[in-house]
Design an enzyme around this catalytic site. Structure first.
Site, PDB file in Angstrom:
ATOM      1  N   LYS A   1     -13.860  -6.515  -7.627  1.00 32.87           N
ATOM      2  CA  LYS A   1     -12.844  -6.285  -6.590  1.00 32.87           C
ATOM      3  C   LYS A   1     -12.628  -7.569  -5.775  1.00 32.87           C
ATOM      4  CE  LYS A   1     -11.015  -2.887  -5.560  1.00 32.87           C
ATOM      5  NZ  LYS A   1      -9.738  -2.285  -6.026  1.00 32.87           N
TER       6      LYS A   1
ATOM      7  N   THR B   1     -11.855  -2.946  -0.970  1.00 36.57           N
ATOM      8  CA  THR B   1     -12.998  -2.200  -0.436  1.00 36.57           C
ATOM      9  C   THR B   1     -13.823  -3.068   0.508  1.00 36.57           C
ATOM     10  OG1 THR B   1     -15.164  -1.377  -1.107  1.00 36.57           O
ATOM     11  CG2 THR B   1     -14.081  -2.803  -2.666  1.00 36.57           C
ATOM     12  N   ASP B   2     -14.522  -2.414   1.445  1.00 33.98           N
ATOM     13  CA  ASP B   2     -15.442  -3.160   2.324  1.00 33.98           C
ATOM     14  C   ASP B   2     -16.613  -3.741   1.545  1.00 33.98           C
ATOM     15  OD1 ASP B   2     -16.775  -0.759   1.790  1.00 33.98           O
ATOM     16  OD2 ASP B   2     -17.267  -0.327   3.885  1.00 33.98           O
ATOM     17  N   GLU B   3     -16.822  -3.258   0.306  1.00 36.80           N
ATOM     18  CA  GLU B   3     -17.987  -3.719  -0.457  1.00 36.80           C
ATOM     19  C   GLU B   3     -17.882  -5.193  -0.835  1.00 36.80           C
ATOM     20  OE1 GLU B   3     -19.513  -0.895  -3.331  1.00 36.80           O
ATOM     21  OE2 GLU B   3     -18.588   0.759  -2.257  1.00 36.80           O
TER      22      GLU B   3
ATOM     23  N   TYR C   1     -19.206  -3.997  -9.598  1.00 40.43           N
ATOM     24  CA  TYR C   1     -17.962  -3.407  -9.080  1.00 40.43           C
ATOM     25  C   TYR C   1     -17.395  -4.263  -7.952  1.00 40.43           C
ATOM     26  CZ  TYR C   1     -15.184  -0.518  -5.874  1.00 40.43           C
ATOM     27  OH  TYR C   1     -14.216  -0.060  -5.011  1.00 40.43           O
TER      28      TYR C   1
HETATM   29  P1  NAD Z   1     -10.779   6.650  -8.964  1.00 42.84           P
HETATM   30  O1  NAD Z   1     -11.822   6.164  -9.899  1.00 42.84           O
HETATM   31  O2  NAD Z   1     -10.844   8.063  -8.481  1.00 42.84           O
HETATM   32  O3  NAD Z   1      -9.320   6.450  -9.615  1.00 42.84           O
HETATM   33  C1  NAD Z   1      -8.962   5.294 -10.310  1.00 42.84           C
HETATM   34  C2  NAD Z   1      -7.678   5.609 -11.072  1.00 42.84           C
HETATM   35  O4  NAD Z   1      -7.267   4.387 -11.731  1.00 42.84           O
HETATM   36  C3  NAD Z   1      -7.823   6.677 -12.157  1.00 42.84           C
HETATM   37  O5  NAD Z   1      -6.741   7.577 -12.095  1.00 42.84           O
HETATM   38  C4  NAD Z   1      -7.794   5.876 -13.463  1.00 42.84           C
HETATM   39  O6  NAD Z   1      -7.283   6.606 -14.558  1.00 42.84           O
HETATM   40  C5  NAD Z   1      -6.891   4.706 -13.071  1.00 42.84           C
HETATM   41  N1  NAD Z   1      -7.135   3.512 -13.910  1.00 42.84           N
HETATM   42  C6  NAD Z   1      -8.336   2.961 -14.221  1.00 42.84           C
HETATM   43  N2  NAD Z   1      -8.167   1.900 -15.025  1.00 42.84           N
HETATM   44  C7  NAD Z   1      -6.813   1.769 -15.218  1.00 42.84           C
HETATM   45  C8  NAD Z   1      -6.009   0.861 -15.937  1.00 42.84           C
HETATM   46  N3  NAD Z   1      -6.542  -0.143 -16.654  1.00 42.84           N
HETATM   47  N4  NAD Z   1      -4.662   1.002 -15.892  1.00 42.84           N
HETATM   48  C9  NAD Z   1      -4.102   2.026 -15.185  1.00 42.84           C
HETATM   49  N5  NAD Z   1      -4.821   2.934 -14.510  1.00 42.84           N
HETATM   50  C10 NAD Z   1      -6.168   2.798 -14.511  1.00 42.84           C
HETATM   51  O7  NAD Z   1     -10.806   5.627  -7.746  1.00 42.84           O
HETATM   52  P2  NAD Z   1     -10.556   5.893  -6.187  1.00 42.84           P
HETATM   53  O8  NAD Z   1     -11.828   6.283  -5.560  1.00 42.84           O
HETATM   54  O9  NAD Z   1      -9.350   6.717  -6.036  1.00 42.84           O
HETATM   55  O10 NAD Z   1     -10.237   4.397  -5.704  1.00 42.84           O
HETATM   56  C11 NAD Z   1      -8.903   3.893  -5.747  1.00 42.84           C
HETATM   57  C12 NAD Z   1      -8.894   2.468  -5.246  1.00 42.84           C
HETATM   58  O11 NAD Z   1      -9.403   2.418  -3.919  1.00 42.84           O
HETATM   59  C13 NAD Z   1      -9.762   1.516  -6.075  1.00 42.84           C
HETATM   60  O12 NAD Z   1      -9.081   0.295  -6.190  1.00 42.84           O
HETATM   61  C14 NAD Z   1     -11.026   1.358  -5.228  1.00 42.84           C
HETATM   62  O13 NAD Z   1     -11.608   0.108  -5.456  1.00 42.84           O
HETATM   63  C15 NAD Z   1     -10.461   1.476  -3.844  1.00 42.84           C
HETATM   64  N6  NAD Z   1     -11.390   1.977  -2.820  1.00 42.84           N
HETATM   65  C16 NAD Z   1     -12.069   3.145  -3.023  1.00 42.84           C
HETATM   66  C17 NAD Z   1     -12.916   3.627  -2.014  1.00 42.84           C
HETATM   67  C18 NAD Z   1     -13.654   4.944  -2.177  1.00 42.84           C
HETATM   68  O14 NAD Z   1     -14.430   5.326  -1.295  1.00 42.84           O
HETATM   69  N7  NAD Z   1     -13.429   5.697  -3.242  1.00 42.84           N
HETATM   70  C19 NAD Z   1     -13.081   2.916  -0.823  1.00 42.84           C
HETATM   71  C20 NAD Z   1     -12.359   1.714  -0.655  1.00 42.84           C
HETATM   72  C21 NAD Z   1     -11.521   1.271  -1.661  1.00 42.84           C
HETATM   73  P1  TYD Z   2     -21.204   6.295  -3.756  1.00 39.53           P
HETATM   74  O1  TYD Z   2     -20.510   7.569  -3.440  1.00 39.53           O
HETATM   75  O2  TYD Z   2     -21.514   5.968  -5.183  1.00 39.53           O
HETATM   76  O3  TYD Z   2     -20.373   5.130  -3.047  1.00 39.53           O
HETATM   77  P2  TYD Z   2     -20.740   3.544  -2.864  1.00 39.53           P
HETATM   78  O4  TYD Z   2     -21.846   3.189  -3.757  1.00 39.53           O
HETATM   79  O5  TYD Z   2     -19.461   2.899  -3.257  1.00 39.53           O
HETATM   80  O6  TYD Z   2     -21.073   3.398  -1.406  1.00 39.53           O
HETATM   81  O7  TYD Z   2     -22.572   6.281  -2.973  1.00 39.53           O
HETATM   82  C1  TYD Z   2     -22.645   6.423  -1.560  1.00 39.53           C
HETATM   83  C2  TYD Z   2     -24.092   6.236  -1.149  1.00 39.53           C
HETATM   84  O8  TYD Z   2     -24.858   7.315  -1.691  1.00 39.53           O
HETATM   85  C3  TYD Z   2     -24.721   4.962  -1.688  1.00 39.53           C
HETATM   86  O9  TYD Z   2     -25.615   4.438  -0.717  1.00 39.53           O
HETATM   87  C4  TYD Z   2     -25.495   5.424  -2.917  1.00 39.53           C
HETATM   88  C5  TYD Z   2     -25.919   6.822  -2.541  1.00 39.53           C
HETATM   89  N1  TYD Z   2     -26.048   7.773  -3.665  1.00 39.53           N
HETATM   90  C6  TYD Z   2     -27.243   8.511  -3.836  1.00 39.53           C
HETATM   91  O10 TYD Z   2     -28.190   8.390  -3.044  1.00 39.53           O
HETATM   92  N2  TYD Z   2     -27.321   9.365  -4.901  1.00 39.53           N
HETATM   93  C7  TYD Z   2     -26.300   9.542  -5.774  1.00 39.53           C
HETATM   94  O11 TYD Z   2     -26.448  10.328  -6.747  1.00 39.53           O
HETATM   95  C8  TYD Z   2     -25.085   8.807  -5.575  1.00 39.53           C
HETATM   96  C9  TYD Z   2     -23.917   8.954  -6.536  1.00 39.53           C
HETATM   97  C10 TYD Z   2     -24.999   7.939  -4.502  1.00 39.53           C
END
Ligand code: NAD
Ligand code: TYD
Length: 342
Positions: free
Chosen positions: A155, A126-128, A151
């Site tokens: 990562k 992630t960019d975070e 988090y």
């Molecule tokens: P999500 O929370 O929707 O899904 C995570 C999945 O991982 C779930 O299906 C969960 O059951 C599984 N999981 C959790 N712990 C596990 C374990 N110990 N063993 C096996 N499976 C396990 O997450 P997402 O939003 O789909 O993100 C997927 C990946 O992409 C993550 O690594 C996250 O850090 C990365 N990512 C997400 C975003 C975003 O905007 N959502 C952006 C950049 C990177």
């Molecule tokens: P989120 O979807 O949790 O992603 P991330 O924290 O990984 O960027 O949140 C996106 C942005 O929205 C973040 O700046 C936090 C804000 N946010 C709210 O203002 N209210 C909310 O209830 C949530 C879940 C997020």
């Protein structure tokens, strides 16, 4: 590519990635390893679950014996690791599961992959990990790692293990770092699906702090195409950033959502800010554009309209989630009860 192990494939991005690869590459067989935590939902892949090119293995990436058994069944051509605890707010409530899955789980996957000489490994990050930007500038692959939340710290630790395995063992791993995703199947604890679900029920939208925090939004399919490009062409040891070049403050995005839904801005409720809330994320993705021939394709407003349509047509999917554990989380996080599903 023949047999690919995808972890976390029942989550938001993993399920979109599996469907994308399964649809575009008829020669691939995908093994989905997922523990099915609160965020994992097998319904996300119900349309392909009976296909012979798809196999689901329920289990934990921290469980070494389980991994060894699944990996040993047939040769593995690549591993793509999406499995993670992924929500910043939950990591603030309890960082334990984040350290376990995101760090220890990655280490176990790396060790098993190395032991079996898997020829390609993609760590989805992630960019975070770069921390927060001020009002200008962009994250590049050279930006120093400076995570601010439990988090993002977990990562970052995983990324450093992947980096070290490449440096020490010449392990063929690449790392991808993407900005905030949106699209179908996103768990409704994240901003866009949470606000869509609440607005549809005329419930308030809890905007943290002033709403001036900025995120760079990318459609999940653009992210999936990027991970696929990194899988096929990424150079071992390299990092690739992906972003949508679409920055919005949270307040701007919330108002846009309400406008597209035809709902009033009076639904906005400013609530206590997230502790340590990163001000701004913005990605420079020119390396992926130049070296992988990738670029984001989905225009934001079009992607958002399609996402709104998807959530409107899949209310049952949201309703299944908004029961049990999710209700307890909502009460704890927002200090108010989620109303009954409509
Ligand atoms: P999500 O929370 O929707 O899904 C995570 C999945 O991982 C779930 O299906 C969960 O059951 C599984 N999981 C959790 N712990 C596990 C374990 N110990 N063993 C096996 N499976 C396990 O997450 P997402 O939003 O789909 O993100 C997927 C990946 O992409 C993550 O690594 C996250 O850090 C990365 N990512 C997400 C975003 C975003 O905007 N959502 C952006 C950049 C990177
Ligand atoms: P989120 O979807 O949790 O992603 P991330 O924290 O990984 O960027 O949140 C996106 C942005 O929205 C973040 O700046 C936090 C804000 N946010 C709210 O203002 N209210 C909310 O209830 C949530 C879940 C997020």
């Amino acid at each position: 590519m023949k047999r690919i192990i995808v972890t976390g494939g029942c989550g938001f991005i993993g399920s979109n990635f599996i469907r994308h690869l399964w649809t575009t590459d008829p020669g691939v067989t995908i093994v989905n390893i997922d523990k099915l935590t609160y965020a994992g939902n097998p319904e996300n892949l119900a349309d392909i679950e009976d296909d012979s090119r798809y196999e689901f293995q329920q289990g934990d990436i921290c469980d070494r014996e389980f991994l060894e058994r699944v990996f040993a069944e047939q040769p593995v051509d690549a591993v793509v690791n999406f499995a993670a605890e992924s929500h910043v707010d939950r990591s603030i409530l309890d960082s334990g599961p984040f350290v376990r899955t995101n760090i220890v789980g990655t280490q176990q996957l790396l060790d098993v992959s190395r032991q079996l000489e898997v020829p390609k490994y993609v760590q989805v990050s992630t960019d975070e990990v770069y921390g927060s930007l001020g009002s200008d500038g962009y994250f590049t692959e050279e930006t120093p790692l400076a995570p601010n939340s439990p988090y993002s710290a977990s990562k970052t630790a995983a990324d450093l293990l992947v980096r070290a395995y490449h440096h020490t063992f010449d392990f063929p791993a690449v790392i991808t770092r993407c900005s905030n995703n949106y699209g179908p199947y996103q768990f409704p604890e994240k901003l866009i699906p949470l606000f869509l679900a609440n607005a549809q029920k005329d419930e308030s939208l809890p905007v943290y702090g002033t709403g001036n925090n900025v995120r760079d939004w990318i459609h999940v399919l653009d992210h999936c195409r990027g991970v696929e490009a990194a899988l096929r062409q990424g150079c071992p040891g390299e990092v690739y950033n992906f972003g949508g070049r679409t920055e919005f403050t949270n307040l701007e995005l919330t108002k846009l959502l309400l406008r597209l839904l035809g709902k009033p801005e009076s639904l906005i409720r400013f609530v206590t800010d997230r502790p340590g809330h990163d001000l701004r994320y913005a990605i420079d993705c020119s390396k992926a554009e130049n070296e992988l021939g990738w670029k984001p394709q989905v225009p934001f407003e079009q992607g958002l309209r399609e996402t709104i349509d998807w959530y409107q047509q899949n209310r049952q999917w949201v309703e299944h989630i908004q029961s049990g554990e999710y209700r307890e989380y909502y009460q704890r996080q927002y200090g108010q009860r989620l109303s009954s599903t409509s």
